[in-house]
Design a protein around this motif. Structure first.
Motif, PDB file in Angstrom:
ATOM      1  N   UNK A   1      -3.227  -5.954  -8.830  1.00 35.43           N
ATOM      2  CA  UNK A   1      -3.652  -4.726  -9.514  1.00 35.43           C
ATOM      3  C   UNK A   1      -5.171  -4.596  -9.581  1.00 35.43           C
ATOM      4  N   UNK A   2      -5.871  -5.662  -9.242  1.00 33.41           N
ATOM      5  CA  UNK A   2      -7.327  -5.675  -9.401  1.00 33.41           C
ATOM      6  C   UNK A   2      -7.985  -4.652  -8.483  1.00 33.41           C
ATOM      7  N   UNK A   3      -8.830  -3.796  -9.063  1.00 34.01           N
ATOM      8  CA  UNK A   3      -9.626  -2.881  -8.249  1.00 34.01           C
ATOM      9  C   UNK A   3     -11.087  -2.865  -8.688  1.00 34.01           C
ATOM     10  N   UNK A   4     -11.448  -3.807  -9.585  1.00 28.41           N
ATOM     11  CA  UNK A   4     -12.820  -3.897 -10.057  1.00 28.41           C
ATOM     12  C   UNK A   4     -13.248  -5.364  -9.985  1.00 28.41           C
ATOM     13  N   UNK A   5     -14.181  -5.656  -9.093  1.00 31.39           N
ATOM     14  CA  UNK A   5     -14.593  -7.041  -8.866  1.00 31.39           C
ATOM     15  C   UNK A   5     -15.246  -7.649 -10.103  1.00 31.39           C
ATOM     16  N   UNK A   6     -16.025  -6.867 -10.842  1.00 24.91           N
ATOM     17  CA  UNK A   6     -16.689  -7.399 -12.037  1.00 24.91           C
ATOM     18  C   UNK A   6     -15.671  -7.905 -13.055  1.00 24.91           C
ATOM     19  N   UNK A   7     -14.618  -7.122 -13.276  1.00 25.16           N
ATOM     20  CA  UNK A   7     -13.600  -7.521 -14.249  1.00 25.16           C
ATOM     21  C   UNK A   7     -12.821  -8.731 -13.753  1.00 25.16           C
ATOM     22  N   UNK A   8     -12.550  -8.762 -12.462  1.00 25.90           N
ATOM     23  CA  UNK A   8     -11.841  -9.910 -11.894  1.00 25.90           C
ATOM     24  C   UNK A   8     -12.668 -11.182 -12.055  1.00 25.90           C
ATOM     25  N   UNK A   9     -13.954 -11.108 -11.765  1.00 22.07           N
ATOM     26  CA  UNK A   9     -14.809 -12.288 -11.879  1.00 22.07           C
ATOM     27  C   UNK A   9     -14.925 -12.753 -13.320  1.00 22.07           C
ATOM     28  N   UNK A  10     -14.928 -11.814 -14.276  1.00 16.97           N
ATOM     29  CA  UNK A  10     -14.938 -12.202 -15.691  1.00 16.97           C
ATOM     30  C   UNK A  10     -13.705 -13.034 -16.035  1.00 16.97           C
ATOM     31  N   UNK A  11     -12.546 -12.612 -15.532  1.00 16.27           N
ATOM     32  CA  UNK A  11     -11.314 -13.367 -15.798  1.00 16.27           C
ATOM     33  C   UNK A  11     -11.339 -14.740 -15.133  1.00 16.27           C
ATOM     34  N   UNK A  12     -11.913 -14.809 -13.948  1.00 19.42           N
ATOM     35  CA  UNK A  12     -11.892 -16.055 -13.183  1.00 19.42           C
ATOM     36  C   UNK A  12     -12.855 -17.099 -13.732  1.00 19.42           C
TER      37      UNK A  12
ATOM     38  N   UNK B   1     -23.467 -11.342  -7.775  1.00 19.78           N
ATOM     39  CA  UNK B   1     -23.451 -12.423  -6.773  1.00 19.78           C
ATOM     40  C   UNK B   1     -23.424 -13.795  -7.437  1.00 19.78           C
ATOM     41  N   UNK B   2     -24.034 -13.915  -8.626  1.00 15.20           N
ATOM     42  CA  UNK B   2     -24.034 -15.209  -9.305  1.00 15.20           C
ATOM     43  C   UNK B   2     -22.622 -15.608  -9.709  1.00 15.20           C
ATOM     44  N   UNK B   3     -21.890 -14.688 -10.345  1.00 16.14           N
ATOM     45  CA  UNK B   3     -20.520 -15.005 -10.768  1.00 16.14           C
ATOM     46  C   UNK B   3     -19.635 -15.324  -9.580  1.00 16.14           C
ATOM     47  N   UNK B   4     -19.794 -14.571  -8.484  1.00 17.57           N
ATOM     48  CA  UNK B   4     -19.000 -14.845  -7.290  1.00 17.57           C
ATOM     49  C   UNK B   4     -19.370 -16.204  -6.700  1.00 17.57           C
ATOM     50  N   UNK B   5     -20.643 -16.541  -6.725  1.00 16.40           N
ATOM     51  CA  UNK B   5     -21.081 -17.852  -6.225  1.00 16.40           C
ATOM     52  C   UNK B   5     -20.483 -18.976  -7.065  1.00 16.40           C
ATOM     53  N   UNK B   6     -20.492 -18.805  -8.385  1.00 17.49           N
ATOM     54  CA  UNK B   6     -19.874 -19.795  -9.270  1.00 17.49           C
ATOM     55  C   UNK B   6     -18.403 -20.002  -8.901  1.00 17.49           C
ATOM     56  N   UNK B   7     -17.698 -18.896  -8.661  1.00 21.48           N
ATOM     57  CA  UNK B   7     -16.273 -18.998  -8.338  1.00 21.48           C
ATOM     58  C   UNK B   7     -16.059 -19.760  -7.028  1.00 21.48           C
ATOM     59  N   UNK B   8     -16.861 -19.466  -6.008  1.00 20.92           N
ATOM     60  CA  UNK B   8     -16.705 -20.139  -4.717  1.00 20.92           C
ATOM     61  C   UNK B   8     -17.077 -21.619  -4.816  1.00 20.92           C
ATOM     62  N   UNK B   9     -18.084 -21.945  -5.634  1.00 13.11           N
ATOM     63  CA  UNK B   9     -18.441 -23.354  -5.847  1.00 13.11           C
ATOM     64  C   UNK B   9     -17.282 -24.083  -6.519  1.00 13.11           C
ATOM     65  N   UNK B  10     -16.741 -23.451  -7.567  1.00 13.08           N
ATOM     66  CA  UNK B  10     -15.675 -24.083  -8.345  1.00 13.08           C
ATOM     67  C   UNK B  10     -14.417 -24.310  -7.508  1.00 13.08           C
ATOM     68  N   UNK B  11     -14.085 -23.346  -6.662  1.00 14.12           N
ATOM     69  CA  UNK B  11     -12.848 -23.446  -5.877  1.00 14.12           C
ATOM     70  C   UNK B  11     -13.055 -24.132  -4.532  1.00 14.12           C
ATOM     71  N   UNK B  12     -14.321 -24.467  -4.199  1.00 14.12           N
ATOM     72  CA  UNK B  12     -14.610 -25.195  -2.968  1.00 14.12           C
ATOM     73  C   UNK B  12     -14.193 -24.406  -1.729  1.00 14.12           C
ATOM     74  N   UNK B  13     -14.377 -23.083  -1.782  1.00 14.09           N
ATOM     75  CA  UNK B  13     -13.993 -22.229  -0.656  1.00 14.09           C
ATOM     76  C   UNK B  13     -15.194 -21.924   0.229  1.00 14.09           C
TER      77      UNK B  13
END
Length: 670
Positions: A318-329, A361-373
């Protein structure tokens, strides 16, 4: 007027349970108003001829209330606090420390100022309220003597502490990694009279502290379970339900009742990803440790896990807003997410790739670091957005973006432009960084192969290193150890790759101490491979196991081949050999093992690479193992790296196939 606006804003602080519809529109308006307030706050703190100590405190509270770590404003507030040291007392220091902790912000210089002020007045705090604040602020950074005084006083005052103060003491003990059994027993005995006064989330935190501190008061845990179970039965808030279930799974000897599974199933459709993750972690643990004992428990557990998976997928889709998705992640981690939702989340992020901006970009970078993707399309977009908006991104955020590219060892299409733009922005704003942050930054750049002269000469300077030593004293132990390790690695990298800087190697004693204190042993895989190397090379005197190189790299195996690819005996070269069966011995780098080799001979370093050396679902080497290979080659080795996915493949299922594989790699036969 500004303070009234922030109060209005805080009262309307938005919490989303959905990604779409009018909530997204509201979020856009919310963010616009928030940004205008932040800009105005920054202007307010820059007014000349006045130090706004109280304004800074209120702005800090505003940032905490809206859960926003905004570095430019935090740094301005912090400078005001340091400049206003004469106005600091135990109450304001405790407030600031608490707000910094909740915002994930830290500043060693402020810690040093606070430590000095509190150490000078440590004898002035006799009442429970001010002592609890002193324990909270000074405890984690106190030396052994002051720490012992604090613990003794806490034991003496224990009976006088209020319910809130008991929580503060236990929380600080966890932060200090303090398992003083006498104080813990005293706190546990005092807790009995306070338990009924805690609300549900306080009980959740309390249970977590007691588990981490290894409390063994079974009577206290029994009462905690009863209270938490009662709150669970009446809970209608998904976040509370998930938190209770998560902490119940942490408690010792907890027998799960069917009502808990039913309660979890009922609340799932309303849960955010973090809450789903909490529930899934608990259910998987209960099932694994066989704590479900009623009829059809396994069937109910399987159905619940399937429903959890379905709810997670539905929420992502259902996600259509990246900012909200990154907040949840932000708060999502653990095995369930990694195994079930990680790939789908990456797909959703790629679907929303056009929504990547300089602000997220910072929140997305944090997510990629955390998930090792290591996702090329997302990494390329992050790089291009960063270069295009470099002046809008805070230097401290640039550090984490570079950390991502360094750790996954990824070069975007315009690699030179990306790194040079980031480095130029960073080196023009080095004053934004504390001393230990500069060390971490230097190491990240070194892994990527960059050594900016202005940064390197600043770090390897006597006054800088003296300041670093002072600030390390007030850092948490884990961070302190990380900074010392990174400084050693940076020192090694500069010595090997940039001799023109004439930086001496000054970590000899540090490395000796680290290796002397380590207690690792040779595992069965290493023993198995060592026996095969002996068979291939023709004797135990042709191969060494667990070898320490110059500059203290440890390699799994070493052998020497002459110009005709015949193995050279370590005995023949008067090189001492280890008794390798099960005991992890290391060689002194100054021993006879570093004698010059015969003409044409070459040292071979054979390294086994486990899954940690690679990004998730990738066969691309990460930054640190790539750096090690680069450095070993500079030290004269031919490096043979054996990836786990090759060694454990069906192709190498027999000893004969493994022997042939090792033989080809050792002798360079393709």
């Amino acid at each position: 007027m500004f303070i009234q606006a922030t109060q209005t804003f805080q009262s309307r602080n938005w919490q989303s349970s959905s990604y779409c519809g009018h909530e997204t529109e509201f979020y856009t308006g919310y963010k616009s108003f928030r940004d205008r307030l932040l800009h105005k706050a920054g202007q307010l703190l820059e007014e000349k001829d006045e130090v706004h100590f109280n304004y800074a405190k209120r702005i800090l509270q505003f940032l905490q209330n809206v859960k926003l770590r905004y570095h430019p404003l935090l740094e301005k507030c912090n400078k005001i606090f340091i400049k206003s040291a004469s106005r600091l007392d135990i109450h304001s220091i405790s407030l600031i420390f608490g707000l910094y902790e909740q915002l994930g912000f830290d500043n060693a210089e402020f810690h040093l100022v606070a430590k000095q002020l509190l150490s000078e007045t440590i004898d002035d705090y006799y009442d429970p309220e001010t002592f609890a604040k002193l324990f909270f602020t000074l405890g984690p950074m106190a030396g052994s003597r002051v720490r012992e005084r604090l613990l003794v006083t806490a034991v003496r005052m224990a009976e006088e502490f209020s319910s809130h103060q008991v929580l503060v003491i236990l929380k600080t003990m966890q932060k200090m990694k303090c398992r003083n059994s006498y104080l813990l027993k005293k706190m546990a005995s005092v807790l009995h009279k306070h338990l009924d006064s805690y609300h549900v989330l306080q009980l959740v935190k309390l249970a977590q502290y007691l588990v981490v501190l290894r409390c063994h008061n079974l009577e206290l845990f029994a009462k905690l379970k009863m209270l938490l179970f009662g709150f669970l039965k009446s809970s209608v808030i998904p976040a509370d339900t998930a938190a209770i279930i998560r902490v119940l799974a942490m408690l010792p000897s907890f027998q799960v009742e069917e009502i808990i599974i039913n309660k979890a199933a009922a609340v799932l459709p309303q849960c955010r990803l973090h809450h789903l993750n909490c529930i899934a972690t608990a259910v998987v643990k209960w099932n694994h440790y066989d704590q479900l004992h009623w009829q059809n428990s396994s069937e109910l557990c399987v159905k619940l896990l399937q429903k959890l998976n379905d709810c997670g997928f539905q929420r992502l889709q259902k996600a259509n807003n990246l900012n909200l998705l990154l907040e949840e992640l932000t708060h999502v981690n653990g095995e369930w997410f990694a195994e079930v939702l990680s790939e789908e989340t990456m797909a959703i992020c790629q679907r929303l790739i056009d929504q990547i901006t300089w602000a997220n970009v910072l929140q997305l970078s944090f997510f990629l670091i955390k998930t090792n993707h290591r996702c090329p399309s997302l990494l390329d977009r992050i790089a291009s957005v960063t270069v295009e908006n470099i002046d809008k991104i805070h230097p401290f955020e640039i550090y984490f973006i570079l950390f991502l590219f360094s750790v996954v060892n990824y070069d975007p299409p315009a690699n030179e432009e990306f790194f040079e733009s980031c480095i130029q922005h960073l080196t023009s704003n080095l004053s934004c960084f504390e001393t230990h942050h500069l060390v971490l930054l230097g190491h990240v750049l070194a892994v990527a192969g960059y050594f900016p002269p202005v940064l390197i000469t600043r770090i390897f300077n006597v006054s800088f290193l003296s300041k670093l030593d002072a600030q390390l004293e007030v850092l948490p132990d884990t961070l302190k150890q990380r900074v010392r390790s990174r400084l050693m690695k940076l020192n090694r990298a500069v010595c090997l790759e940039c001799p023109e800087f004439h930086i001496p190697w000054f970590h000899e004693h540090y490395c000796q101490r680290v290796f002397r204190n380590s207690s690792s042993r040779i595992n069965p895989l290493r023993q198995h491979v060592h026996r095969m190397l002996i068979e291939i090379l023709g004797g135990s005197h042709y191969a060494r196991i667990s070898v320490l190189t110059p500059y203290y790299y440890e390699i799994d195996f070493e052998c020497i081949l002459d110009e005709n690819k015949k193995p050279l005996s370590y005995m023949a070269q008067n090189i001492p050999l280890d008794d390798v069966e099960g005991i992890h011995l290391r060689h002194d780098i100054k021993d006879e093992g570093r004698k010059a080799l015969p003409p044409g001979a070459q040292r071979i370093a054979l390294e086994f690479l486990d899954s940690k050396a690679f990004s998730k679902d990738s066969r691309h080497l990460k930054g640190e193992p790539a750096l090690k290979k680069r450095h070993l080659e500079m030290l004269g080795y031919r490096v043979v790296q054996i990836p786990h996915f090759e060694w454990n493949s069906m192709v190498l299922s027999t000893k004969g196939e493994q022997l042939e594989y090792l033989r080809k790699h050792l002798y360079g036969v393709q």
